[in-house]
Design a protein around this motif. Structure first.
Motif, PDB file in Angstrom:
ATOM      1  N   PRO A  41      -0.236   7.582  -7.477  1.00 44.65           N
ATOM      2  CA  PRO A  41      -0.121   6.378  -6.648  1.00 44.65           C
ATOM      3  C   PRO A  41      -0.893   6.457  -5.334  1.00 44.65           C
ATOM      4  O   PRO A  41      -1.157   7.538  -4.820  1.00 44.65           O
ATOM      5  CB  PRO A  41       1.383   6.271  -6.376  1.00 44.65           C
ATOM      6  CG  PRO A  41       2.001   7.516  -6.840  1.00 44.65           C
ATOM      7  CD  PRO A  41       1.017   8.283  -7.647  1.00 44.65           C
ATOM      8  N   THR A  43      -0.743   5.364  -1.296  1.00 42.42           N
ATOM      9  CA  THR A  43       0.331   5.191  -0.327  1.00 42.42           C
ATOM     10  C   THR A  43      -0.195   4.464   0.899  1.00 42.42           C
ATOM     11  O   THR A  43      -1.221   4.854   1.462  1.00 42.42           O
ATOM     12  CB  THR A  43       0.895   6.563   0.105  1.00 42.42           C
ATOM     13  OG1 THR A  43       1.305   7.278  -1.051  1.00 42.42           O
ATOM     14  CG2 THR A  43       2.067   6.401   1.049  1.00 42.42           C
ATOM     15  N   LYS A  66      -0.211   2.560  -9.202  1.00 43.91           N
ATOM     16  CA  LYS A  66       0.846   2.033  -8.343  1.00 43.91           C
ATOM     17  C   LYS A  66       0.403   2.177  -6.895  1.00 43.91           C
ATOM     18  O   LYS A  66      -0.148   3.206  -6.505  1.00 43.91           O
ATOM     19  CB  LYS A  66       2.146   2.799  -8.576  1.00 43.91           C
ATOM     20  CG  LYS A  66       3.333   2.173  -7.872  1.00 43.91           C
ATOM     21  CD  LYS A  66       4.617   2.833  -8.300  1.00 43.91           C
ATOM     22  CE  LYS A  66       4.907   2.389  -9.708  1.00 43.91           C
ATOM     23  NZ  LYS A  66       6.277   2.180 -10.033  1.00 43.91           N
ATOM     24  N   ILE A  68       2.052   1.924  -3.131  1.00 42.40           N
ATOM     25  CA  ILE A  68       3.370   1.925  -2.495  1.00 42.40           C
ATOM     26  C   ILE A  68       3.198   1.813  -0.984  1.00 42.40           C
ATOM     27  O   ILE A  68       2.497   2.626  -0.370  1.00 42.40           O
ATOM     28  CB  ILE A  68       4.142   3.222  -2.827  1.00 42.40           C
ATOM     29  CG1 ILE A  68       4.259   3.389  -4.340  1.00 42.40           C
ATOM     30  CG2 ILE A  68       5.509   3.230  -2.161  1.00 42.40           C
ATOM     31  CD1 ILE A  68       4.715   4.765  -4.773  1.00 42.40           C
ATOM     32  N   ASP A  70       5.297   1.691   2.686  1.00 40.17           N
ATOM     33  CA  ASP A  70       6.615   2.027   3.238  1.00 40.17           C
ATOM     34  C   ASP A  70       7.088   1.029   4.290  1.00 40.17           C
ATOM     35  O   ASP A  70       8.207   1.116   4.776  1.00 40.17           O
ATOM     36  CB  ASP A  70       6.623   3.449   3.797  1.00 40.17           C
ATOM     37  CG  ASP A  70       5.797   3.615   5.063  1.00 40.17           C
ATOM     38  OD1 ASP A  70       5.134   2.652   5.499  1.00 40.17           O
ATOM     39  OD2 ASP A  70       5.813   4.735   5.620  1.00 40.17           O
ATOM     40  N   ASN A  94       7.079  -7.319  -7.623  1.00 38.70           N
ATOM     41  CA  ASN A  94       8.483  -7.723  -7.779  1.00 38.70           C
ATOM     42  C   ASN A  94       8.764  -8.297  -9.164  1.00 38.70           C
ATOM     43  O   ASN A  94       9.367  -9.359  -9.306  1.00 38.70           O
ATOM     44  CB  ASN A  94       8.894  -8.726  -6.704  1.00 38.70           C
ATOM     45  CG  ASN A  94       8.866  -8.131  -5.326  1.00 38.70           C
ATOM     46  OD1 ASN A  94       9.065  -6.942  -5.151  1.00 38.70           O
ATOM     47  ND2 ASN A  94       8.592  -8.963  -4.332  1.00 38.70           N
ATOM     48  N   ALA A 111       7.626  -3.356   3.295  1.00 36.92           N
ATOM     49  CA  ALA A 111       7.694  -2.328   2.256  1.00 36.92           C
ATOM     50  C   ALA A 111       7.681  -2.986   0.878  1.00 36.92           C
ATOM     51  O   ALA A 111       8.223  -4.078   0.684  1.00 36.92           O
ATOM     52  CB  ALA A 111       8.961  -1.494   2.428  1.00 36.92           C
ATOM     53  N   GLY A 112       7.032  -2.325  -0.066  1.00 39.08           N
ATOM     54  CA  GLY A 112       6.990  -2.859  -1.427  1.00 39.08           C
ATOM     55  C   GLY A 112       6.058  -2.056  -2.310  1.00 39.08           C
ATOM     56  O   GLY A 112       5.446  -1.080  -1.867  1.00 39.08           O
ATOM     57  N   GLU A 113       5.994  -2.483  -3.571  1.00 39.44           N
ATOM     58  CA  GLU A 113       5.155  -1.809  -4.549  1.00 39.44           C
ATOM     59  C   GLU A 113       4.360  -2.817  -5.358  1.00 39.44           C
ATOM     60  O   GLU A 113       4.840  -3.910  -5.635  1.00 39.44           O
ATOM     61  CB  GLU A 113       6.004  -0.982  -5.517  1.00 39.44           C
ATOM     62  CG  GLU A 113       6.678   0.196  -4.914  1.00 39.44           C
ATOM     63  CD  GLU A 113       7.428   1.025  -5.946  1.00 39.44           C
ATOM     64  OE1 GLU A 113       7.350   0.736  -7.160  1.00 39.44           O
ATOM     65  OE2 GLU A 113       8.109   1.974  -5.526  1.00 39.44           O
ATOM     66  N   ASP A 115       2.081  -2.685  -8.994  1.00 39.83           N
ATOM     67  CA  ASP A 115       1.645  -1.903 -10.146  1.00 39.83           C
ATOM     68  C   ASP A 115       0.490  -2.666 -10.778  1.00 39.83           C
ATOM     69  O   ASP A 115       0.663  -3.802 -11.215  1.00 39.83           O
ATOM     70  CB  ASP A 115       2.796  -1.716 -11.137  1.00 39.83           C
ATOM     71  CG  ASP A 115       2.555  -0.568 -12.088  1.00 39.83           C
ATOM     72  OD1 ASP A 115       1.629   0.226 -11.859  1.00 39.83           O
ATOM     73  OD2 ASP A 115       3.302  -0.461 -13.076  1.00 39.83           O
TER      74      ASP A 115
END
Length: 145
Positions: A41, A43, A66, A68, A70, A94, A111-113, A115
């Motif tokens: 991933p 960051t 991914k 990511i 923070d 989401n 914050a979130g992700e 993919d």
């Protein structure tokens, strides 16, 4: 003489290189499970490196990546050249799947992700970087071979 010419021609035909055989990924083609790879991933965090090391990609391979964040700062990853060198299958945010025609950047306000799945296409070296940053740790480098 006629036989010598025919033999020489035959020798050229036999010595000619064999055309590359196409890959047989099965019914799903490039999207086949046997052609997929998950990348480490990325960051997005204030003052932290985006990636540990450059990514070595193979043209024609399906990748999942991914990203990511923070939430320590409002950060984005921008890289129009990278996004033009790949085919983006989908970006999932989401649990919402987006299938874009084109992407230039992805920005996180909190914050979130994300993919993302894609197929590497155009060989070369590309970057995804935090806009306005100049440090080597504030970007991810992708080498497509």
């Amino acid at each position: 003489m006629r036989h010598a010419c025919a033999a020489a021609l035959l020798g050229l035909v036999v010595a000619a290189p064999v055309a590359a055989q196409p890959f047989d990924y099965g019914f799903a083609g490039l999207m086949s499970a046997s052609n997929r790879e998950r990348l480490e991933p990325l960051t997005l965090a204030s003052g932290q490196p985006v990636a540990e090391a450059p990514y070595e990609l193979k043209s024609g391979t399906y990748y999942r990546l991914k990203i990511i964040a923070d939430g320590s700062a409002e950060l984005a990853l921008s890289g129009g050249d990278f996004f033009r060198a790949i085919w983006v299958n989908e970006i999932v945010i989401n649990k919402i799947e987006v299938r874009p025609m084109g992407v230039h950047s992805i920005e996180f306000d909190a914050a979130g992700e994300v993919d993302m799945s894609f197929i590497a296409i155009v060989p070369g070296t590309y970057e995804l970087s935090i806009p306005g940053s100049t440090g080597d740790t504030q970007k991810a480098i992708f080498h497509i071979r």
